[in-house]
Design an enzyme around this catalytic site. Structure first.
Site, PDB file in Angstrom:
ATOM      1  N   CYS A  22     -15.563   9.370  -6.408  1.00 15.09           N
ATOM      2  CA  CYS A  22     -16.726  10.086  -5.892  1.00 15.09           C
ATOM      3  C   CYS A  22     -16.715  10.015  -4.380  1.00 15.09           C
ATOM      4  O   CYS A  22     -17.455   9.224  -3.775  1.00 15.09           O
ATOM      5  CB  CYS A  22     -18.000   9.448  -6.431  1.00 15.09           C
ATOM      6  SG  CYS A  22     -18.360  10.034  -8.044  1.00 15.09           S
ATOM      7  N   TYR A  54       3.059  -0.252   0.558  1.00 17.82           N
ATOM      8  CA  TYR A  54       1.667  -0.094   0.981  1.00 17.82           C
ATOM      9  C   TYR A  54       0.863   0.866   0.098  1.00 17.82           C
ATOM     10  O   TYR A  54      -0.015   1.578   0.578  1.00 17.82           O
ATOM     11  CB  TYR A  54       1.596   0.323   2.465  1.00 17.82           C
ATOM     12  CG  TYR A  54       2.334  -0.633   3.372  1.00 17.82           C
ATOM     13  CD1 TYR A  54       1.900  -1.944   3.517  1.00 17.82           C
ATOM     14  CD2 TYR A  54       3.480  -0.249   4.068  1.00 17.82           C
ATOM     15  CE1 TYR A  54       2.580  -2.844   4.334  1.00 17.82           C
ATOM     16  CE2 TYR A  54       4.172  -1.137   4.888  1.00 17.82           C
ATOM     17  CZ  TYR A  54       3.708  -2.430   5.010  1.00 17.82           C
ATOM     18  OH  TYR A  54       4.383  -3.327   5.815  1.00 17.82           O
ATOM     19  N   TYR A  78      -4.787   7.124   6.997  1.00 19.67           N
ATOM     20  CA  TYR A  78      -3.932   7.455   8.150  1.00 19.67           C
ATOM     21  C   TYR A  78      -3.495   8.915   8.192  1.00 19.67           C
ATOM     22  O   TYR A  78      -2.633   9.255   8.990  1.00 19.67           O
ATOM     23  CB  TYR A  78      -2.629   6.648   8.145  1.00 19.67           C
ATOM     24  CG  TYR A  78      -2.681   5.205   7.753  1.00 19.67           C
ATOM     25  CD1 TYR A  78      -3.314   4.269   8.561  1.00 19.67           C
ATOM     26  CD2 TYR A  78      -2.041   4.752   6.595  1.00 19.67           C
ATOM     27  CE1 TYR A  78      -3.315   2.921   8.219  1.00 19.67           C
ATOM     28  CE2 TYR A  78      -2.039   3.410   6.255  1.00 19.67           C
ATOM     29  CZ  TYR A  78      -2.677   2.505   7.066  1.00 19.67           C
ATOM     30  OH  TYR A  78      -2.668   1.174   6.726  1.00 19.67           O
TER      31      TYR A  78
HETATM   32  N1  LLP Z   1       6.262  -8.364  10.077  1.00 20.58           N
HETATM   33  C1  LLP Z   1       4.994  -8.341  10.537  1.00 20.58           C
HETATM   34  C2  LLP Z   1       4.525  -9.453  11.348  1.00 20.58           C
HETATM   35  C3  LLP Z   1       4.148  -7.267  10.213  1.00 20.58           C
HETATM   36  O1  LLP Z   1       2.914  -7.256  10.682  1.00 20.58           O
HETATM   37  C4  LLP Z   1       4.636  -6.216   9.396  1.00 20.58           C
HETATM   38  C5  LLP Z   1       3.771  -5.100   9.010  1.00 20.58           C
HETATM   39  C6  LLP Z   1       5.958  -6.295   8.924  1.00 20.58           C
HETATM   40  C7  LLP Z   1       6.748  -7.373   9.294  1.00 20.58           C
HETATM   41  C8  LLP Z   1       6.563  -5.241   8.032  1.00 20.58           C
HETATM   42  O2  LLP Z   1       6.632  -4.017   8.654  1.00 20.58           O
HETATM   43  P1  LLP Z   1       7.355  -2.780   7.941  1.00 20.58           P
HETATM   44  O3  LLP Z   1       8.834  -3.078   7.936  1.00 20.58           O
HETATM   45  O4  LLP Z   1       6.810  -2.664   6.588  1.00 20.58           O
HETATM   46  O5  LLP Z   1       6.999  -1.621   8.810  1.00 20.58           O
HETATM   47  N2  LLP Z   1      -0.531  -0.490   5.900  1.00 20.58           N
HETATM   48  C9  LLP Z   1       0.291   0.216   6.870  1.00 20.58           C
HETATM   49  C10 LLP Z   1       1.412  -0.641   7.393  1.00 20.58           C
HETATM   50  C11 LLP Z   1       0.935  -1.927   8.017  1.00 20.58           C
HETATM   51  C12 LLP Z   1       2.071  -2.778   8.515  1.00 20.58           C
HETATM   52  C13 LLP Z   1       1.573  -4.120   8.920  1.00 20.58           C
HETATM   53  N3  LLP Z   1       2.557  -5.040   9.345  1.00 20.58           N
HETATM   54  C14 LLP Z   1       0.804   1.501   6.231  1.00 20.58           C
HETATM   55  O6  LLP Z   1       0.490   1.757   5.066  1.00 20.58           O
HETATM   56  O7  LLP Z   1       1.507   2.276   6.871  1.00 20.58           O
END
Ligand code: LLP
Length: 434
Positions: free
Chosen positions: A362, A391, A335
């Protein structure tokens, strides 16, 4: 100076976290090493729980979105802070069960839960299944019937709010793989369909508008849209939905450019709109769930690396090589995410150069940060990348057959291992001979 108040600098000029010297942690536990500060996670959990008490009469439950960082210790910590849990796979359910988490306080998400995952959720009596589509609704009803159970469900709705544009907009047609669309009538049709199924009970609606969001307005708009839909359901069917899940998405500080809003401000604004809408539609004030992930653990975590090389390419850039990379933190590669990098061995010094922090895979794209300010990085130094609690471990891989790092939890100057470092035997554990 730092983005997070669990960090400090000691007399040796070393970066500390939770009162522990990071250079000493690197020596004791090896690198790469994830470190997470227990007090910070607890403080964050409490701010959500208290905010719900203060602004919504405690009529709700924050669920820890464990996709941000799922492991037994973190799930247990969330439980000890009276949170519920959001899980998104069989693996996260299994982790929660092995951690002793109460199943009734878990909600199970996902846009393509497999039959075996749904059966697992039913067998463990997971509190609620957040249904994503009609196939799943039918499958779940059939599986519940076979098991002689009635299962509580929520329904994931696309509220039509794009929180990722600078000025968020209400989109006409939502392009998302998650949930039921409102404006096509798909969501209403699905709600009505649940009434004809005997083994599911619809008690909740759910939405999640995105992640790393700083504005309050899109959350308030989502609350409004969802309450209008609850009002509409009552008008069309007479059925009153009693629970509303407004998802997660609250932004954190990766660098000093980020400016997160105090959570209280969000809860206050959202409570007002939900309560006002409940009055408007003459329905009971719904029980509310929210699902913070990143904001609970993100700033509490850092990653420590040992510098193994330095390459100065005149007039181009200086590369500094670390003993981890995209295998433990893929977020820059994926990202372009911004991070703060600190020379933990010389943390008392003001940055005097810009370097590109490169991983050991690599792969040219295996970078942690490009041209980032640091102080005089030399081979052997301990490098810290801040705000890696969310994450990072949860998105780690074994690319190039690199073992995943260990994680230690620190508190008041003491450190203990909560995830062991993978061994080479772990790496080949599932390999079979020719
Ligand atoms: N609830 C649902 C249904 C979700 O899909 C997510 C995150 C959350 C809660 C939690 O969201 P948060 O509070 O953590 O923003 N891999 C990405 C983030 C993907 C988030 C996916 N869903 C990153 O590294 O930024």
């Amino acid at each position: 100076m730092f983005v997070n108040d669990c960090l400090n600098i000691n007399e040796q000029g070393h970066l500390t976290i939770g009162g522990c010297d990071t250079v000493a942690l690197a020596q004791e536990f090896g690198t790469p090493l994830y470190v997470i500060d227990e007090n910070t996670v607890r403080k964050n959990c409490r701010s959500y729980v208290n905010s719900m008490k203060n602004y919504y009469g405690g009529n709700g439950l924050p669920l820890y979105a464990s996709k941000a960082l799922s492991c037994k210790a973190l799930v247990q910590l969330a439980e000890s802070e009276n949170m519920g849990l959001d899980v998104v796979s069989g693996g996260e359910i299994y982790t929660a069960m092995k951690a002793g988490f109460p199943p009734e306080k878990i909600q199970f998400h996902g846009n393509n839960k497999t039959q075996s995952e749904l059966e697992m959720a039913l067998d463990y009596n997971i509190g609620k299944i957040v249904v994503d589509n009609l196939y799943e609704l039918e499958l779940l009803n059939r599986l519940a019937k076979e098991k002689g159970k009635t299962v509580k469900i929520s329904m994931r709705i696309k509220p039509g709010i794009d929180a990722h544009t600078h000025d968020f907009i209400m989109t006409g047609q939502i392009d998302s793989k998650f949930g039921f669309a409102l404006e096509t009538g798909e969501a209403m049709e699905a709600v009505k369909k649940t009434f004809s199924f005997e083994n599911v009970e619809l008690t909740e609606l759910h939405c999640h508008i995105g992640s790393q969001i700083f504005d309050i307005d899109p959350f308030v708009s989502a609350g409004k849209v969802m309450m209008d839909f609850i009002g509409d359901i009552k008008k069309q069917t007479g059925y009153v939905i009693q629970e509303l899940n407004l998802g997660g998405g609250f932004g954190i500080m990766y660098t000093t450019a980020d400016n997160p809003t105090a959570y209280d401000n969000y809860m206050k604004a959202v409570s007002e709109v939900v309560i006002a809408k409940a009055k408007e539609y003459n329905i009971p004030i719904p029980y509310i769930y929210i699902e913070p992930g990143r904001s609970l653990v993100g700033e509490a975590g850092i990653t420590l690396y040992t510098v193994g090389g330095r390459k100065e390419i005149p007039n181009i850039r200086t590369y500094v090589s670390i003993d981890g990379g995209m295998t433990d933190n893929i977020r820059y590669a994926l990202y372009d995410s911004a991070y703060t990098v600190v020379n933990a061995s010389k943390a008392d010094k003001t940055p005097n150069e810009k370097v590109t922090v490169a991983g050991k895979c690599c792969e040219s794209g295996d970078l942690i940060q490009k041209d980032t300010p640091v102080y005089d990085v030399q081979v052997g130094d301990t490098l810290a990348v801040l705000s890696t609690g969310a994450y990072n471990y949860s998105m780690a891989s074994n690319y190039n057959r690199n073992p995943r790092p260990a994680m230690v939890m620190v508190k008041d100057g003491k450190a203990r291992l909560i995830i062991k470092r993978e061994t080479y035997d772990d790496i080949i554990a599932n390999d079979l001979d020719l």
